[in-house]
Design a protein around this motif. Structure first.
Motif, PDB file in Angstrom:
ATOM      1  N   LYS A 173       0.832  -1.206   0.000  1.00 13.32           N
ATOM      2  CA  LYS A 173       0.000   0.000   0.000  1.00 13.32           C
ATOM      3  C   LYS A 173       0.865   1.253   0.000  1.00 13.32           C
ATOM      4  N   ASP A 174       1.966   1.215   0.750  1.00 14.23           N
ATOM      5  CA  ASP A 174       2.883   2.360   0.774  1.00 14.23           C
ATOM      6  C   ASP A 174       3.519   2.604  -0.592  1.00 14.23           C
ATOM      7  N   GLU A 175       3.629   1.550  -1.381  1.00 14.70           N
ATOM      8  CA  GLU A 175       4.217   1.669  -2.719  1.00 14.70           C
ATOM      9  C   GLU A 175       3.190   2.095  -3.768  1.00 14.70           C
ATOM     10  N   GLY A 176       1.944   2.323  -3.325  1.00 13.47           N
ATOM     11  CA  GLY A 176       0.930   2.827  -4.242  1.00 13.47           C
ATOM     12  C   GLY A 176       0.068   1.761  -4.897  1.00 13.47           C
ATOM     13  N   ILE A 177       0.213   0.509  -4.472  1.00 13.63           N
ATOM     14  CA  ILE A 177      -0.619  -0.564  -5.025  1.00 13.63           C
ATOM     15  C   ILE A 177      -1.934  -0.623  -4.255  1.00 13.63           C
ATOM     16  N   GLU A 178      -3.032  -0.690  -4.982  1.00 17.64           N
ATOM     17  CA  GLU A 178      -4.351  -0.773  -4.356  1.00 17.64           C
ATOM     18  C   GLU A 178      -4.599  -2.217  -3.926  1.00 17.64           C
ATOM     19  N   VAL A 179      -4.580  -2.457  -2.631  1.00 20.18           N
ATOM     20  CA  VAL A 179      -4.700  -3.811  -2.091  1.00 20.18           C
ATOM     21  C   VAL A 179      -6.032  -3.976  -1.367  1.00 20.18           C
ATOM     22  N   GLN A 180      -6.749  -5.023  -1.710  1.00 22.12           N
ATOM     23  CA  GLN A 180      -7.972  -5.395  -1.004  1.00 22.12           C
ATOM     24  C   GLN A 180      -7.826  -6.833  -0.528  1.00 22.12           C
ATOM     25  N   LEU A 181      -8.237  -7.096   0.704  1.00 23.19           N
ATOM     26  CA  LEU A 181      -8.163  -8.456   1.239  1.00 23.19           C
ATOM     27  C   LEU A 181      -9.556  -8.972   1.532  1.00 23.19           C
ATOM     28  N   LEU A 182      -9.824 -10.172   1.077  1.00 21.65           N
ATOM     29  CA  LEU A 182     -11.105 -10.830   1.285  1.00 21.65           C
ATOM     30  C   LEU A 182     -10.879 -12.070   2.131  1.00 21.65           C
ATOM     31  N   PHE A 183     -11.509 -12.103   3.320  1.00 21.83           N
ATOM     32  CA  PHE A 183     -11.351 -13.231   4.237  1.00 21.83           C
ATOM     33  C   PHE A 183     -12.636 -14.039   4.256  1.00 21.83           C
TER      34      PHE A 183
END
Length: 280
Positions: A74-84
């Motif tokens: 996320k700090d590198e600018g990648i949009e991250v979503q986590l699905l549990f």
């Protein structure tokens, strides 16, 4: 690059989700060791893959590094979503019995239920990293539709998720708050109203006639409004509010829709789910 990380309990539907994302144009990787997430993400980003889905589960022996790696991405600018994904033990045992598959953590000294309990313990630290989905009562089609809604949500602000359910089917595991509205007048006992649900005008008209319904709505709305700024300040991505009545058809559906409409007008990101209706 948009990166969706799919994790959770074995047998909860991760393969269904990954296949749906692949059919939707995502570049998918199954069972990636958590330690390799930064390197793989960098490679895929340089290769200009715009949408990527990666499955990580307890077969990876390095789950401890996953939260830190997600923050780094996320700090590198990648949009991250986590699905549990999760489900209750009874449902998971039934699914494994029907498919006759072996649980990845099973061995000669533990039962299937014990293996599920052990896996649930190993994944505890990941539960609050993203959106939790209890698939216990979900059909494959309902799960696919819910995931499609999830991946279209943009990061950056909290999403309010209102979910109706029926207590007769059990309390959903993924709820942050549960409100019991079984004390309200029940349209089910009117044979003419019984076939309808809480989204139908005839049910809304019936419930709107009762002061207790409005009082319940105001109390739930006021509670959420009062504490929502604290959840936003805590950098939460999702807050799931479950509204339960007996069968999950009328009162809970009506209130979930009404609350979602109110907070949507307040410019909050909102999702609505009706567990019992979608189960049917």
């Amino acid at each position: 690059m948009q990166l969706v990380i799919v994790t959770g309990l074995s047998g909860s539907g991760k393969s269904i989700v990954l296949k749906m994302l692949e059919d939707s144009g995502y570049y998918c990787i199954d069972n990636l060791p958590a330690t390799l997430l930064p390197q793989i993400s960098e490679h895929l980003n340089q290769a200009q893959h715009e949408r990527v889905a990666i499955s990580i589960d307890t077969r990876s022996a390095s789950l401890d590094v996953l939260p830190g790696n997600i923050r780094k991405l996320k700090d590198e600018g990648i949009e991250v979503q986590l699905l549990f994904l999760e489900a209750n033990t009874e449902t998971l045992v039934k699914r494994y019995s029907e498919t006759r598959r072996r649980h990845p953590l099973s061995n000669d000294t533990s039962t299937l239920a014990e293996s599920i309990s052990h896996e649930r313990h190993l994944l505890e630290r990941l539960v609050d990293l993203g959106l939790r989905v209890d698939t216990s009562s979900l059909s494959a089609n309902a799960l696919r539709n819910w995931v499609k809604e999830f991946v279209t949500q943009k990061n950056g602000e909290l999403t309010l998720l209102f979910s109706s359910f029926g207590f007769k089917y059990g309390i959903p595991l993924d709820a942050d708050y549960v409100f019991d509205v079984r004390c309200l007048p029940n349209p089910y006992y009117d044979k003419e109203l019984r076939p309808f649900n809480g989204r139908d005008a005839v049910i809304c008209d019936y419930l709107n006639q009762h002061e207790s319904v409005h009082l319940m709505y105001e109390d739930i709305r006021g509670f959420i409004e009062r504490w929502l700024p604290s959840f936003i300040a805590d950098n939460r991505s999702y807050l799931t509010v479950a509204i339960g009545c007996t069968g999950g058809q009328h009162r809970s559906v009506y209130l979930a829709e009404r609350l979602a409409a109110y907070f949507g007008k307040q410019q909050h990101k909102v999702l609505v789910r009706h567990r019992t209706l979608e189960k049917g």
